[in-house]
Design a protein around this motif. Structure first.
Motif: not given
Lengths: 151, 159
Positions: B140-141, B127-129, B150-154
Motif C-alpha cells: 500500500v502506497t 490498510l495493509r494490516g 490523497c490516493k491510496f494505491q493497493v
C-alpha cells in the motif's frame, strides 16, 4: 436490514479500540527505541504534554465549561467532564492534600490498558504516562490563557 | 469509548516524535521513519481486523473486501467513507479520499506537499494490516497531488 445494523456495531467497536491499539503500538515502539523504562516514561510524558496544550482548545470549544473558581472545581471538571468526553470514563477524585493543592485521580477502568499485559522486564514502565503529560500540558495552557485574558 | 479526536491528536504527535527522534535528513533516514510509522499502522490494522466477528469475514470476492475497507473501516477510523474506489480488475486498487482528515488541518493545495507522506504512512500500514488479517497480502502506497485529497494505491501480492 440486519446487515446494515451489523455494520454499524462493527464500526463502533473498531472506532473505540483504535486509540487503545494505536497507543499500544506507540508504547511498544518507544520500548524498542529507548533502552530503559525511565526514558520511555519521560517520552510519554513529553508527548502527552504536546497533546495536552492542543487538546485543551478542543475541550474548551466542545465542553462549554466556564472558568473554574478553585482547584476543587478544576478537579471535578477534569474527572467528570474531560475524562468522560475523551475516554468515556469518570475517575474518582481522592487523596486531597491538607492544603487543597494536590489530589489523586483513580481510574477503575482505564481504556488504555485493555488487552495489555506488561512483561516482567518492564516493571518500571508507567504505561499510561501519556495521560499525565496531557493533564500537565492542558492545565499549564489554561493558566497561560487565563493570564492573557486577565491582562 | 475513546473519542475520535484523541486518535488524531495522538497520530500528529507520533509523526512529530518519530521524526524528531531520528533527525537524519538523508533519504535513508526519512525512509526509516516512514517504515516505522507504517509498521505501527500495520499492527493496528491487523488488530482491528482480528476483532471482527466471523460472519463479517465471509466475503465473496476481493472487491468486497476493498469495499469493506472503503466503507466500514474508513468510517470507523475517520468518520467518513472513502470518496472513490477504482480498480483495473487485475489486483490494483486506487482508493481516493478528497478530504483526508489527517491532512485537512494542515493546509490546502500545494503547501506542505513534502510533509504529507509522513501523515499517510501510518494509514497505509493500517490498510495493509487489515487486508492481511482478511487473508490478503498487499503493498500500500499513498500519493498527494494537492492537500487534503490523497490516493491510496493497493496492489495485491500474489503468493
Amino acid at each position: 436490514m440486519s446487515r446494515q445494523a451489523n455494520r454499524g456495531t462493527e464500526s463502533k467497536k473498531m472506532s473505540s479500540e483504535l486509540f487503545t491499539l494505536t497507543y499500544g503500538a506507540l508504547v511498544t515502539q518507544l520500548c524498542k527505541d529507548y533502552e530503559n523504562d525511565e526514558d520511555v516514561n519521560k517520552q510519554l510524558d513529553k508527548m502527552g504534554y504536546n497533546i495536552g496544550v492542543r487538546l485543551i482548545e478542543d475541550f474548551l470549544a466542545r465542553s462549554n465549561v466556564g472558568r473554574c473558581h478553585d482547584f476543587r472545581e478544576t478537579a471535578d471538571v477534569i474527572a467528570k467532564v474531560a475524562f468522560k468526553m475523551y475516554l468515556g470514563i469518570t475517575p474518582s477524585i481522592t487523596n486531597w492534600s491538607p492544603a487543597g493543592d494536590e489530589f489523586s485521580l483513580i481510574l477503575e477502568n482505564n481504556p488504555l490498558v485493555d488487552f495489555v499485559e506488561l512483561p516482567d522486564n518492564h516493571s518500571s514502565l508507567i504505561y499510561s504516562n501519556l495521560l499525565c503529560g496531557v493533564l500537565r500540558g492542558a492545565l499549564e495552557m489554561i493558566r497561560k490563557l487565563r493570564h492573557t485574558a486577565d491582562t | 469509548m475513546a473519542d475520535a479526536a484523541l486518535f488524531e491528536f495522538l497520530h500528529t504527535e507520533m509523526v512529530a516524535e518519530l521524526w524528531a527522534h531520528d533527525p537524519d535528513p538523508s533519504p535513508g533516514g526519512q525512509k526509516m521513519s516512514l517504515s516505522v510509522l507504517e509498521g505501527m499502522g500495520f499492527r493496528v490494522g491487523q488488530a482491528l481486523g482480528e476483532r471482527l466477528p466471523r460472519e463479517t469475514l465471509a466475503f465473496r470476492e476481493e472487491l468486497d473486501i476493498l469495499k469493506f475497507l472503503c466503507k466500514d473501516l474508513w468510517v470507523a477510523v475517520f468518520q467518513k467513507q472513502m470518496d472513490s474506489l477504482r480498480t483495473n480488475h487485475q489486483g490494483t486498487y486506487v482508493l481516493q479520499d478528497n478530504s483526508f482528515p489527517l491532512l485537512v488541518r494542515m493546509a490546502s493545495g500545494q503547501q506542505y506537499l513534502e510533509e504529507a507522506p509522513k501523515f499517510l504512512a501510518f494509514t497505509c500500514g493500517l490498510l495493509r494490516g487489515a487486508l492481511s488479517t482478511l487473508g490478503i497480502k498487499s503493498l500500500v502506497t499513498a500519493s498527494v497531488a494537492a492537500l487534503p485529497a490523497c490516493k491510496f494505491q493497493v496492489v495485491i501480492q500474489k503468493s
